[in-house]
Enzyme design. Structure first.
Site, PDB file in Angstrom:
ATOM      1  CD  GLU A 103       0.069  -0.743  -2.046  1.00  0.00           C
ATOM      2  OE1 GLU A 103      -0.081   0.492  -2.009  1.00  0.00           O
ATOM      3  OE2 GLU A 103       0.845  -1.347  -1.264  1.00  0.00           O
TER       4      GLU A 103
ATOM      5  CD  GLU B  69       0.024   4.655  -1.529  1.00  0.00           C
ATOM      6  OE1 GLU B  69       0.818   3.694  -1.567  1.00  0.00           O
ATOM      7  OE2 GLU B  69       0.093   5.568  -0.677  1.00  0.00           O
TER       8      GLU B  69
HETATM    9  N1  TRP Z   1       2.987   3.776   0.091  1.00  0.00           N
HETATM   10  C1  TRP Z   1       3.446   2.456  -0.188  1.00  0.00           C
HETATM   11  C2  TRP Z   1       2.563   1.506   0.572  1.00  0.00           C
HETATM   12  O1  TRP Z   1       2.533   1.469   1.750  1.00  0.00           O
HETATM   13  C3  TRP Z   1       4.832   2.135   0.194  1.00  0.00           C
HETATM   14  C4  TRP Z   1       5.965   2.967  -0.269  1.00  0.00           C
HETATM   15  C5  TRP Z   1       6.489   4.028   0.305  1.00  0.00           C
HETATM   16  C6  TRP Z   1       6.857   2.658  -1.279  1.00  0.00           C
HETATM   17  N2  TRP Z   1       7.667   4.413  -0.267  1.00  0.00           N
HETATM   18  C7  TRP Z   1       7.897   3.568  -1.238  1.00  0.00           C
HETATM   19  C8  TRP Z   1       6.866   1.673  -2.227  1.00  0.00           C
HETATM   20  C9  TRP Z   1       9.007   3.479  -2.092  1.00  0.00           C
HETATM   21  C10 TRP Z   1       7.940   1.594  -3.090  1.00  0.00           C
HETATM   22  C11 TRP Z   1       8.993   2.481  -3.002  1.00  0.00           C
HETATM   23  O2  TRP Z   1       1.791   0.806   0.030  1.00  0.00           O
HETATM   24 ZN    ZN Z   2       0.579   1.800   2.312  1.00  0.00          ZN
END
Ligand code: TRP
Ligand code: ZN
Length: 868
Positions: A297, A263
Site C-alpha cells: 500500500e 492505498e
Molecule cells: N487496491 C487495493 C490493493 O491492491 C485492493 C483493492 C481493490 C481493494 N479493490 C478493493 C481493497 C476493494 C478493498 C476493497 O492494495
Molecule cells: Zn494494490
C-alpha cells in the site's frame, strides 16, 4: 435478472466529456442517514451539454448549478443526467446515504463502531453522484461532522487544516489533499481508536507524522506494522529513489473489509488482519504478510496514486507493478529464494488454474462487466511476473532508468500499460514490441524443451517450442517473447560458459519463435541443463529430465531456486506415477534414490533452514489438481498422503533429531529464527504421521510460547487427524473466542478438516458466537477454506459440498456480492472434473443463475462458466 448487466470493452475508451478539477465534500455523519454535500468545479471538455454522473444506492436530496436549484435532470438507478449546462460551472449535489445498512462494504459503511469508506474500484458512486472514473483527477477538501463522544477521530485524505465544536456534542474536522486524485482514492474514517505514533524524515528532510489507528485495546499489536511502514519508506527511497509527499501518513485497521488493504492517499485503510500482530496472536506468516501488505500500500503512493490508471482495464499498470515492488521489498529484507518460491507456488497453483478457467483473461482485460471481478491473481501476480520479465530483460539498471522516465513523463496523470512499456523501452533501448503481447494474451504458454549432445562437434543443442492453448476468451494465440534463463553444468558441478556462434551469451535467452534452436559450443561433456531458472517466465515447462540430473541439480545448482525446482520436478514425477497407480489399484511406491535425495537436503549443513523447509514441502493438492483433466481428487489426496508417510517413515530419525535440535527458548521474528521454526514445523508435519505424532504434537501445543508453534501443532493434528485434535481445538477456542482474528485460524482448521463429517461440523460451527457471515474474514476462514482448500470433502460425490456452497452464495449474493464472487471460483472450474461432479455443479450454478436479484458480480462469472 430483469436488466441484463452490460459489459464494457477496453477498445471503447473515450476521454470524458467533462472533468472535475476540485471537489469540496461535507459529511454529516449519522448511522442511518448521512447527508453528503458535494460542491464541484466542473469544466466541459467535449461537445455535449449534458453531464452524466454515476451514482447508486442513494437518494438525491438536492441539485444546484452555480448556486441555483436545477430542475433539468433525470435520475436513474445508476446515473444522474444533468442537461443544458454551461462550459464551466459549480455543481452542488446533496445525497442521503445509509451507512448502517451497507453490508456490501463498498462506499461509506460501518465497521464495528466506526465509519469507514472503500471506494476502489467504483464505490465512490455510492457516496455522491460523480465522474467516478480514474482519469478524472480532482483536488479534494473534506469536512467530516460527527458525534464527538462516539467519534473522537475524524479522518480524511491529505492534511488536517481546521476543526471546531458544534452544538449537541458534535464536532468537525476539515481536511485538504493538495494532490489531485481519482475518486477511488478518496477515504474517510470516523470513530474511536487507539493511535500508535511515530515519525519519519525523508531523504530530502521532510518530516512525516506516522499514525496507526487500531481498535481500543489493540495498541500492543501495532508496532510491527509501524516498523514495516518505516522500512518500506526507507526501502523505496533507497531502491527506487521515491520519497513520500505529504506531512502525514495514516493507517486505519478495520475488522470488516472485503480485501487486504487500500492505498487511499495519505489514509490507508487496512483489514485488521494485515496490521495487528503480537507473539501470542500472530504467526510468522502473519508477520511477513503484514510487512508485504504495508509495503504494497505504501508503494502505491507512486505506482497508483501519483501515477494512476487511465481506465480500469489498465489495473495491472498499478497492481502488477506494485506487487513486483512489494515482492522485491520482502526479498531485500528477507530471503530472496524463499520469497521467490512462494510467489512461484501462487502462479503455478491458483494463477494457472485461473488461466485455465472460464474467467481466463489477460493481465490487461478486454471486457469487464463487474470491475471487482478483475482484482485477480492474473492482474496482480501474473502482472507482477510480466514486470519481472521486463526487469530480467533490462537488468536492474535499465529497469530503474525506465522507472525514472515513467515517473518523469506521467507524474500527476492517469496512464496506460502501453505508456509504461514505452518508458521502459525508450529508457533502455530494448525492443519490447513482441513482448507487449503478454499484456493482451491470456492463458498459460507451454514450453517444451528437447536437447541433443553431439560429442564429436562438442555442441549441445537446446530446442524450445511454445504453444498457448486457446482459452474461453481468446481462441487464437500468438507467439510470445519468453525470457528463458538457463545454465549448463558439467557432471563435476562446474558451470559451463555458454557460447553461441562464437560469442559468450548471458543466462537469459530470448525465445521469440514458435520453435527455436540454441546451439551451445565448446561443450566438452554432455551437460546437465538447468532450465527456466528463477522461473524467468510464467509458463508450464515440458522437459524430461533424468532422475539423476534432478538430484544433481537439487544438490549442486548454483542458485537456490533451481535446487528447489529440481526437487519439485522430482516429486511431481512420482506424484503422477502414484496417482496413476492409485487409479489402477496398484501399489504405490517411491524409489530409494528419491528418499535419499531428500534425506541429503534435510541433513545439508550449508543450506539455510528456511530453504530446507521449502525443499521438504510437497506441492499443494490444488497445484497437483492443475496437472490433470479430469481431476481425481481422491487419488491425488491418497498419493500425497502416501508420499508424506513414506518420507516420514524413511527419515523418522533424522526428522526427529532435527525437530529437537531446532527448539528455541525465546520467540523472535528475526529471519533466521523464522526459518528455524519453519523447518522445525515442517519436521513436525511429517512426524505427525508417524507413531510419535500424537505425543510430539500435544507436547508442542502445551509448551508453545508463540502462535506459530501453536498453529503448527494444530495444523499437524488436523491434517493427520490425530486423536488430540478435538481437545486442542477445544482448548484453543476456549482461550480465544473473544478474538475474531485469532479465531479465524481455528475456523480455517474447521474449513480444511479432512474428516468425513467435516461439512456437518462446519454447519454447526456457523453458530459459534464468534462466527458471522457478515464478516468477510470469518466467512473466508471457514467457508472459503472449505470451498477452496478441502477438495476431498467439497467435491464429495454425493454433491453435499456443492449444495452447501450454493446455499451460502444465495445469502451472500444479497449481503455482500464481492465476497460471494470470490467464493464461487472453485465452482466455475467444474469442467475439470468427472461427468458426475460436472453435472452436480452445473445444477447449482443454474440455480444461482436463476435468482431474480443476481448481482452483476456473480452474473458475470456464472454466465461465463455456463456458456463455456
Ligand atoms: N487496491 C487495493 C490493493 O491492491 C485492493 C483493492 C481493490 C481493494 N479493490 C478493493 C481493497 C476493494 C478493498 C476493497 O492494495
Ligand atoms: Zn494494490
Amino acid at each position: 435478472m430483469t436488466n441484463q448487466p452490460q459489459a464494457k470493452y477496453r477498445k471503447d475508451y473515450t476521454a470524458p466529456e467533462f472533468t472535475i478539477t476540485d471537489i469540496d465534500l461535507t459529511f454529516d455523519l449519522y448511522d442511518e442517514e448521512t447527508k453528503v454535500t458535494a460542491v464541484s468545479k466542473v469544466l466541459k471538455q467535449g461537445n455535449s451539454t449534458t453531464l452524466t454522473l454515476e451514482g447508486e444506492h442513494m437518494a438525491l436530496a438536492g441539485l444546484q448549478i452555480n448556486g441555483e436549484d436545477w430542475s433539468d435532470y433525470e435520475v436513474t438507478s445508476t446515473q444522474l443526467h444533468i442537461h443544458q449546462l454551461p462550459n464551466e460551472f459549480e455543481l452542488t449535489v446533496v445525497t442521503d446515504i445509509n451507512p448502517s445498512a451497507n453490508t456490501a462494504l463498498e462506499g461509506l459503511y460501518k465497521s464495528g463502531g466506526a465509519f469507514c469508506t472503500q471506494c476502489e474500484a467504483e464505490g465512490f458512486r455510492r457516496i455522491t453522484y460523480f465522474l467516478d472514473r480514474p482519469d478524472v483527477l480532482a483536488k479534494y477538501t473534506t469536512t467530516v461532522i460527527a458525534d464527538k463522544a462516539a467519534n473522537p477521530f475524524l479522518l480524511s485524505n491529505g492534511n488536517r487544516i481546521d476543526e471546531g465544536e458544534l452544538e449537541n456534542g458534535r464536532h468537525w474536522v476539515k481536511w485538504s489533499d493538495p494532490h489531485p486524485k481519482p475518486s477511488y482514492l478518496f477515504a474517510l474514517v470516523a470513530g474511536q481508536f487507539d493511535v500508535l505514533r511515530d515519525k519519519f524524515v525523508t531523504k530530502s528532510g521532510r518530516n512525516v507524522e506516522l499514525e496507526i489507528y487500531v481498535d481500543q485495546g489493540n495498541l500492543d499489536r501495532a508496532p510491527h506494522a509501524m516498523t514495516s511502514l518505516i522500512n518500506a519508506m526507507k526501502w523505496d527511497e533507497e531502491r527506487f529513489g521515491l520519497e513520500y509527499d505529504l506531512d502525514i501518513y495514516m493507517i486505519v485497521a478495520v475488522d470488516f473489509f472485503n480485501m487486504g488493504a487500500m492505498e487511499n492517499k495519505g489514509l490507508n485503510i487496512f483489514n485488521s488482519k494485515y496490521v495487528l500482530a503480537n507473539d501470542q496472536t500472530a504467526t510468522d506468516t502473519d508477520y511477513l504478510g503484514i510487512e508485504a501488505v504495508i509495503g504494497h500500500e505504501y508503494f502505491h503512493n507512486w505506482t497508483g496514486n501519483r501515477i494512476t490508471c487511465r481506465d480500469w482495464f489498465q489495473l495491472s499498470l498499478k497492481e502488477g507493478l506494485t506487487v513486483f515492488r512489494d515482492q522485491e521489498f520482502s526479498s531485500d529484507l528477507g530471503s530472496r529464494a524463499v520469497n521467490r518460491i512462494n510467489n512461484v507456488r501462487i502462479i503455478r497453483g491458483p494463477q494457472f488454474a485461473e488461466d485455465a478457467s472460464p474467467m481466463s483473461h489477460p493481465i490487461r482485460p478486454d471486457k469487464v462487466i463487474e470491475m471487482n471481478n478483475f482484482y485477480t491473481l492474473t492482474v496482480y501476480e501474473k502482472g507482477s511476473e510480466v514486470i519481472r520479465m521486463i526487469h530480467t530483460l533490462l537488468g536492474e539498471e535499465g529497469f530503474q532508468k525506465g522507472m525514472k522516465l515513467y515517473v518523469e513523463r506521467h507524474d500527476g496523470t492517469a496512464a496506460t500499460c502501453d505508456d509504461f512499456v514505452a518508458a521502459m523501452e525508450d529508457a533502455s533501448g530494448v525492443d519490447l514490441t513482441q513482448f507487449r503481447l503478454w499484456y493482451s494474451q491470456s492463458g498459460t504458454p507451454v514450453v517444451t524443451a528437447n536437447t541433443a549432445y553431439d560429442a564429436a562437434a562438442k555442441t549441445f543443442t537446446l530446442t524450445l517450442s511454445q504453444k498457448t492453448e486457446p482459452t474461453l476468451d481468446q481462441p487464437n494465440k500468438q507467439v510470445l517473447h519468453i525470457p528463458m534463463n538457463v545454465e549448463l553444468y558439467s557432471p563435476d558441478g562446474e558451470v559451463i560458459p555458454m557460447i553461441i556462434e562464437g560469442k559468450a551469451v548471458g543466462n537469459v535467452l530470448d525465445f521469440t519463435q514458435d520453435t527455436q534452436q540454441f546451439v551451445f559450443e565448446n561443450v566438452e561433456q554432455e551437460p546437465i541443463l538447468s532450465l527456466l531458472r528463477e522461473f524467468s517466465a510464467p509458463v508450464k515447462l515440458g522437459y524430461h529430465s533424468k532422475d539423476e540430473d534432478l538430484v544433481f541439480l537439487m544438490n549442486q545448482a548454483q542458485n537456490e531456486f533451481a535446487r528447489w525446482d529440481a526437487g519439485q520436478t522430482l516429486l511431481a514425477k512420482y506424484l503422477r506415477q502414484n496417482i496413476a497407480a492409485c487409479q489402477a489399484n496398484d501399489e504405490m511406491a517411491l524409489p530409494q534414490s528419491v528418499l535419499d535425495a531428500f534425506k541429503g537436503i534435510l541433513l545439508s549443513e550449508s543450506l539455510e533452514p528456511a530453504f530446507i523447509a521449502e525443499m521438504l514441502t510437497l506441492p499443494s493438492q490444488n497445484e497437483v489438481a492443475g496437472w490433470f483433466k479430469p481431476v481425481d481428487v481422491d487419488a491425488i489426496a491418497k498419493a500425497l498422503g502416501f508420499i508424506k508417510r513414506t518420507i516420514a517413515a524413511e527419515l523418522v530419525d533424522e526428522l526427529t533429531a532435527m525437530y529437537h535440535s531446532l527448539k528455541q527458548d525465546k520467540y523472535s521474528i528475526e529471519h533466521a529464527a523464522i526459518g528455524q521454526r519453519a523447518l522445525r514445523n515442517v519436521c513436525l508435519s511429517y512426524l505427525a504421521v508417524t507413531d510419535e505424532g500424537e505425543s510430539l504434537v500435544s507436547a508442542q501445543y502445551e509448551s508453545a510460547n508463540n502462535m506459530t508453534d501453536t498453529m503448527a501443532a494444530m495444523s499437524a493434528a488436523n491434517q493427520a487427524q490425530l486423536g488430540c485434535r478435538e481437545s486442542l481445538m477445544k482448548d484453543f477456542s476456549d482461550k480465544w473466542s473473544h478474538d475474531g482474528l485469532v479465531m479465524d485460524k481455528w475456523f480455517m482448521l474447521q474449513g480444511t478438516n479432512p474428516a468425513d463429517n467435516a461439512l456437518d461440523v462446519i454447519k454447526q460451527t456457523m453458530s459459534h458466537p464468534t462466527f458471522s457471515l457478515k464478516n468477510p474474514n470469518r466467512t473466508r476462514s471457514l467457508i472459503g477454506a472449505f470451498f477452496a482448500q478441502n477438495p476431498v470433502n467439497f467435491h464429495a460425490i454425493d454433491g453435499s459440498g456443492y449444495q452447501f456452497a450454493s446455499e451460502i452464495l444465495v445469502t451472500l449474493n444479497e449481503s455482500n456480492p464481492q465476497v460471494a464472487s470470490r467464493l464461487i471460483d472453485p465452482l466455475l472450474k467444474y469442467r475439470q472434473y468427472d461427468d458426475t461432479r460436472q453435472n452436480l455443479i452445473r445444477v447449482e450454478l443454474e440455480k444461482l443463475a436463476g435468482l431474480d436479484n443476481l448481482a452483476k458480480d456473480l452474473y458475470e462469472k456464472i454466465n461465463k462458466a455456463l456458456e463455456a
